[in-house]
Write a protein that holds these residues in place. Structure first.
Motif, PDB file in Angstrom:
ATOM      1  N   LEU A  35       0.705  -1.270   0.025  1.00  0.00           N
ATOM      2  CA  LEU A  35       0.009   0.096   0.071  1.00  0.00           C
ATOM      3  C   LEU A  35       0.883   1.274  -0.108  1.00  0.00           C
ATOM      4  O   LEU A  35       0.673   2.311  -0.700  1.00  0.00           O
ATOM      5  CB  LEU A  35      -0.940   0.045   1.139  1.00  0.00           C
ATOM      6  N   PHE A  36       1.948   1.378   0.692  1.00  0.00           N
ATOM      7  CA  PHE A  36       2.853   2.541   0.939  1.00  0.00           C
ATOM      8  C   PHE A  36       3.520   2.865  -0.507  1.00  0.00           C
ATOM      9  O   PHE A  36       3.602   3.616  -0.987  1.00  0.00           O
ATOM     10  CB  PHE A  36       3.931   2.222   1.776  1.00  0.00           C
ATOM     11  N   LYS A  37       3.881   1.627  -1.227  1.00  0.00           N
ATOM     12  CA  LYS A  37       4.266   1.585  -2.716  1.00  0.00           C
ATOM     13  C   LYS A  37       3.165   2.325  -3.599  1.00  0.00           C
ATOM     14  O   LYS A  37       3.445   3.246  -4.305  1.00  0.00           O
ATOM     15  CB  LYS A  37       4.603   0.408  -3.230  1.00  0.00           C
ATOM     16  N   LEU A  38       2.082   1.799  -3.430  1.00  0.00           N
ATOM     17  CA  LEU A  38       0.779   2.511  -4.459  1.00  0.00           C
ATOM     18  C   LEU A  38       0.503   3.807  -3.817  1.00  0.00           C
ATOM     19  O   LEU A  38       0.238   4.717  -4.757  1.00  0.00           O
ATOM     20  CB  LEU A  38      -0.468   1.737  -4.070  1.00  0.00           C
ATOM     21  N   LEU A  39       0.600   4.302  -2.816  1.00  0.00           N
ATOM     22  CA  LEU A  39       0.411   5.795  -2.087  1.00  0.00           C
ATOM     23  C   LEU A  39       1.676   6.590  -2.660  1.00  0.00           C
ATOM     24  O   LEU A  39       1.366   7.487  -3.105  1.00  0.00           O
ATOM     25  CB  LEU A  39       0.238   5.509  -0.612  1.00  0.00           C
ATOM     26  N   SER A  40       2.913   5.962  -2.693  1.00  0.00           N
ATOM     27  CA  SER A  40       3.985   6.852  -3.127  1.00  0.00           C
ATOM     28  C   SER A  40       3.822   7.082  -4.594  1.00  0.00           C
ATOM     29  O   SER A  40       3.986   8.297  -5.327  1.00  0.00           O
ATOM     30  CB  SER A  40       5.313   5.958  -3.153  1.00  0.00           C
ATOM     31  N   GLU A  41       3.396   6.200  -5.225  1.00  0.00           N
ATOM     32  CA  GLU A  41       3.050   6.346  -7.016  1.00  0.00           C
ATOM     33  C   GLU A  41       2.004   7.314  -7.056  1.00  0.00           C
ATOM     34  O   GLU A  41       2.051   8.288  -8.077  1.00  0.00           O
ATOM     35  CB  GLU A  41       2.875   4.841  -7.551  1.00  0.00           C
ATOM     36  N   ALA A  42       0.772   7.305  -6.247  1.00  0.00           N
ATOM     37  CA  ALA A  42      -0.270   8.135  -6.474  1.00  0.00           C
ATOM     38  C   ALA A  42       0.305   9.589  -6.237  1.00  0.00           C
ATOM     39  O   ALA A  42      -0.474  10.678  -6.846  1.00  0.00           O
ATOM     40  CB  ALA A  42      -1.380   7.658  -5.593  1.00  0.00           C
ATOM     41  N   LEU A  43       1.374   9.878  -5.429  1.00  0.00           N
ATOM     42  CA  LEU A  43       1.901  10.986  -5.214  1.00  0.00           C
ATOM     43  C   LEU A  43       2.820  11.448  -6.349  1.00  0.00           C
ATOM     44  O   LEU A  43       3.311  12.802  -6.047  1.00  0.00           O
ATOM     45  CB  LEU A  43       2.610  11.073  -4.036  1.00  0.00           C
ATOM     46  N   GLY A  44       3.066  10.662  -7.204  1.00  0.00           N
ATOM     47  CA  GLY A  44       4.096  10.920  -8.290  1.00  0.00           C
ATOM     48  C   GLY A  44       5.695  10.784  -7.854  1.00  0.00           C
ATOM     49  O   GLY A  44       6.383  11.309  -8.680  1.00  0.00           O
ATOM     50  N   LEU A  45       5.748   9.946  -6.699  1.00  0.00           N
ATOM     51  CA  LEU A  45       7.014   9.621  -6.291  1.00  0.00           C
ATOM     52  C   LEU A  45       7.432   8.288  -6.810  1.00  0.00           C
ATOM     53  O   LEU A  45       6.706   7.371  -7.191  1.00  0.00           O
ATOM     54  CB  LEU A  45       6.986   9.712  -4.932  1.00  0.00           C
ATOM     55  N   ASN A  46       8.813   7.854  -6.474  1.00  0.00           N
ATOM     56  CA  ASN A  46       9.412   6.604  -6.702  1.00  0.00           C
ATOM     57  C   ASN A  46       8.470   5.546  -5.772  1.00  0.00           C
ATOM     58  O   ASN A  46       8.093   6.061  -4.550  1.00  0.00           O
ATOM     59  CB  ASN A  46      10.890   6.479  -6.224  1.00  0.00           C
ATOM     60  N   SER A  47       8.391   4.452  -6.211  1.00  0.00           N
ATOM     61  CA  SER A  47       7.413   3.438  -5.357  1.00  0.00           C
ATOM     62  C   SER A  47       7.896   3.314  -4.194  1.00  0.00           C
ATOM     63  O   SER A  47       7.025   2.712  -3.236  1.00  0.00           O
ATOM     64  CB  SER A  47       7.238   2.268  -6.140  1.00  0.00           C
ATOM     65  N   ASN A  48       9.441   3.532  -3.800  1.00  0.00           N
ATOM     66  CA  ASN A  48       9.784   2.973  -2.382  1.00  0.00           C
ATOM     67  C   ASN A  48       9.952   4.191  -1.661  1.00  0.00           C
ATOM     68  O   ASN A  48      10.490   4.341  -0.509  1.00  0.00           O
ATOM     69  CB  ASN A  48      11.103   2.651  -2.748  1.00  0.00           C
ATOM     70  N   HIS A  49       9.239   5.272  -1.957  1.00  0.00           N
ATOM     71  CA  HIS A  49       9.530   6.667  -1.188  1.00  0.00           C
ATOM     72  C   HIS A  49       9.264   6.481   0.143  1.00  0.00           C
ATOM     73  O   HIS A  49       9.971   6.941   1.233  1.00  0.00           O
ATOM     74  CB  HIS A  49       9.292   7.712  -1.908  1.00  0.00           C
ATOM     75  N   LEU A  50       7.938   6.334   0.244  1.00  0.00           N
ATOM     76  CA  LEU A  50       7.350   6.247   1.824  1.00  0.00           C
ATOM     77  C   LEU A  50       8.105   5.290   2.558  1.00  0.00           C
ATOM     78  O   LEU A  50       8.191   5.199   3.820  1.00  0.00           O
ATOM     79  CB  LEU A  50       5.994   6.076   1.495  1.00  0.00           C
ATOM     80  N   THR A  51       8.369   3.913   2.075  1.00  0.00           N
ATOM     81  CA  THR A  51       9.011   3.016   2.877  1.00  0.00           C
ATOM     82  C   THR A  51      10.337   3.548   3.202  1.00  0.00           C
ATOM     83  O   THR A  51      10.847   3.288   4.279  1.00  0.00           O
ATOM     84  CB  THR A  51       8.863   1.418   1.981  1.00  0.00           C
ATOM     85  N   ASN A  52      11.063   4.140   2.068  1.00  0.00           N
ATOM     86  CA  ASN A  52      12.199   4.613   2.575  1.00  0.00           C
ATOM     87  C   ASN A  52      12.639   5.668   3.564  1.00  0.00           C
ATOM     88  O   ASN A  52      13.257   5.763   4.434  1.00  0.00           O
ATOM     89  CB  ASN A  52      13.006   5.041   1.204  1.00  0.00           C
ATOM     90  N   MET A  53      11.553   6.385   3.766  1.00  0.00           N
ATOM     91  CA  MET A  53      11.282   7.293   4.710  1.00  0.00           C
ATOM     92  C   MET A  53      11.137   6.605   6.138  1.00  0.00           C
ATOM     93  O   MET A  53      11.144   7.315   7.153  1.00  0.00           O
ATOM     94  CB  MET A  53       9.874   8.247   4.422  1.00  0.00           C
ATOM     95  N   GLY A  54      10.646   5.367   6.037  1.00  0.00           N
ATOM     96  CA  GLY A  54      10.231   4.784   7.248  1.00  0.00           C
ATOM     97  C   GLY A  54       8.841   4.603   8.059  1.00  0.00           C
ATOM     98  O   GLY A  54       8.533   4.319   8.840  1.00  0.00           O
ATOM     99  N   CYS A  55       8.048   4.762   6.914  1.00  0.00           N
ATOM    100  CA  CYS A  55       6.562   4.734   7.329  1.00  0.00           C
ATOM    101  C   CYS A  55       5.899   3.446   7.503  1.00  0.00           C
ATOM    102  O   CYS A  55       5.153   3.203   8.074  1.00  0.00           O
ATOM    103  CB  CYS A  55       5.886   5.370   6.069  1.00  0.00           C
TER     104      CYS A  55
END
Length: 385
Positions: free
Chosen positions: A212-232
């Motif tokens: 889900l965090f990958k899908l949410l990252s992509e929905a924000l126009g970011l790399n798919s790992n962005h939110l997980t890399n932030m530690g979410c």
């Protein structure tokens, strides 16, 4: 003293305390709220203890104002609103994934809530989780009470209303909280009644959360790992709620309106409804859907998305039927002593979209939420620039 005598003594003491609470119900002359709360808390039996005692009316400290229980925003004329249901079956297929990302983006920015189906968590696992939470809560109280605590940093604890002494009124529910990651307690510290299945469920939810965090990252126009890399997705806690049948459901709530103080919540619920979300200024029911999980945006995700995604207010109604059972998986790391600040993602900012929030640590955010109690104004207000 024999085990039988100890059990008898415990039951006698608990019954006496519950009788005191029942006797005070509806009596406005000698009502001492603080003392009644302490008497209730000291039983360590929770709301279920009240129900088991045969109570026929709601104690005064559970009674909410009419504005909170009889809200005109629940007008039946608005039943055409439906929380989005998103099918995750084909998230690994490029074309289908683009559509799923779009649906999740729209739901997260307009509703803050959606349900997911075909999420790869087997139904028998979900059913067993619900059964185990019911099993834990319906044990004799002398088994449950060893988990009873108001220490918010205990990794496994059971209580009724985390904000019992701060809230305007108590909610009709009991809760078992279990830290699952990172740095969980030794397995033997989880209740035996639900230990094995919660550990198994945690592995499935971890995977779903990462997806889900990958899908949410992509929905924000970011790399798919962005939110997980932030530690979410680095940590999660299970809040296992037990809502007994209520003799006067029109007088109280199962859970006061609030927003979740985390990044993301994944909710498993049984087939007794009551969950509502505030949408377009109206309370909308989220009826249980077989095989579905409810997902909602947390306040911390609203902060880092700079209001691209919205954390929505939601509540749970009390019900004459029961028990309602749910397991809310909060993606959060507030048990970890980290000074890492979470603030609006730089890639989402521009001259036309300046930062709307100051940065915060996860622990500071949770501590403020816990100290304020429910219902309270959103913790987001404190960070707003």
């Amino acid at each position: 003293m024999s085990v039988f005598a100890l059990c008898f003594q415990f039951i006698e003491t608990m019954t006496s305390s519950l009788q005191q609470i029942m006797a005070s119900t509806g009596n406005g002359l000698d009502y001492d709220k603080e003392q009644e709360l302490k008497t209730f808390d000291d039983t360590k039996a929770g709301v279920k203890g009240l129900v088991d005692s045969g109570i026929q009316s709601v104690p005064k400290f559970f009674v909410a104002s009419s504005e909170e229980t009889c809200n005109e925003k629940s007008d039946l004329r608005h039943t055409h609103f439906n929380v989005p249901i998103i099918d995750l079956r084909d998230i690994d297929k490029v074309g289908a994934r683009c559509e799923i990302v779009k649906e999740i983006g729209i739901a997260s920015s307009t509703w803050g809530f959606f349900q997911v189906v075909n999420h790869d968590i087997p139904q028998d696992i979900a059913d067993e989780v619900i059964e185990s939470i019911q099993r834990f809560n319906e044990q004799p109280n002398h088994v449950k009470e060893k988990f009873y605590s108001r220490d918010k940093m205990k990794k496994v604890r059971f209580n009724s209303n985390f904000d019992l002494y701060k809230a305007r009124f108590a909610n009709w529910r009991d809760t078992l909280s279990c830290l699952m990651a990172p740095n969980p307690p030794p397995p033997e510290e989880y209740p035996e009644a639900c230990r094995e299945i919660l550990l198994k469920f945690s592995k499935y939810v971890t995977k779903l959360g990462q997806d889900l965090f990958k899908l949410l990252s992509e929905a924000l126009g970011l790399n798919s790992n962005h939110l997980t890399n932030m530690g979410c997705a680095d940590g999660h806690v299970f809040y296992c709620h037990y809502y007994p049948a209520c003799p006067e459901p029109n007088l109280t709530l199962g859970h006061t309106k609030h927003r979740d103080p985390d990044f993301l919540t994944i909710l498993l619920q049984n087939q007794i409804g009551g969950l509502q979300v505030l949408h377009d200024n109206h309370w909308v029911n989220i009826p249980p859907v077989e095989g579905a999980l409810v997902v909602n945006v947390g306040e911390l995700l609203q902060v880092i998305s700079n209001d691209k995604f919205k954390a929505a207010e939601h509540q749970v109604l009390a019900n004459c039927a029961g028990p309602r059972l749910s397991v809310a998986c909060f993606f959060t790391t507030h048990f970890e002593p980290s000074e890492k600040l979470f603030s609006p993602i730089e890639e989402l900012l521009s001259d036309d979209s300046p930062p709307l929030y100051r940065g915060t640590t996860v622990k500071a955010y949770i501590d403020f939420f816990a100290s304020a109690g429910l219902p309270a104004y959103s913790s987001l207000t404190r960070l707003r620039l």
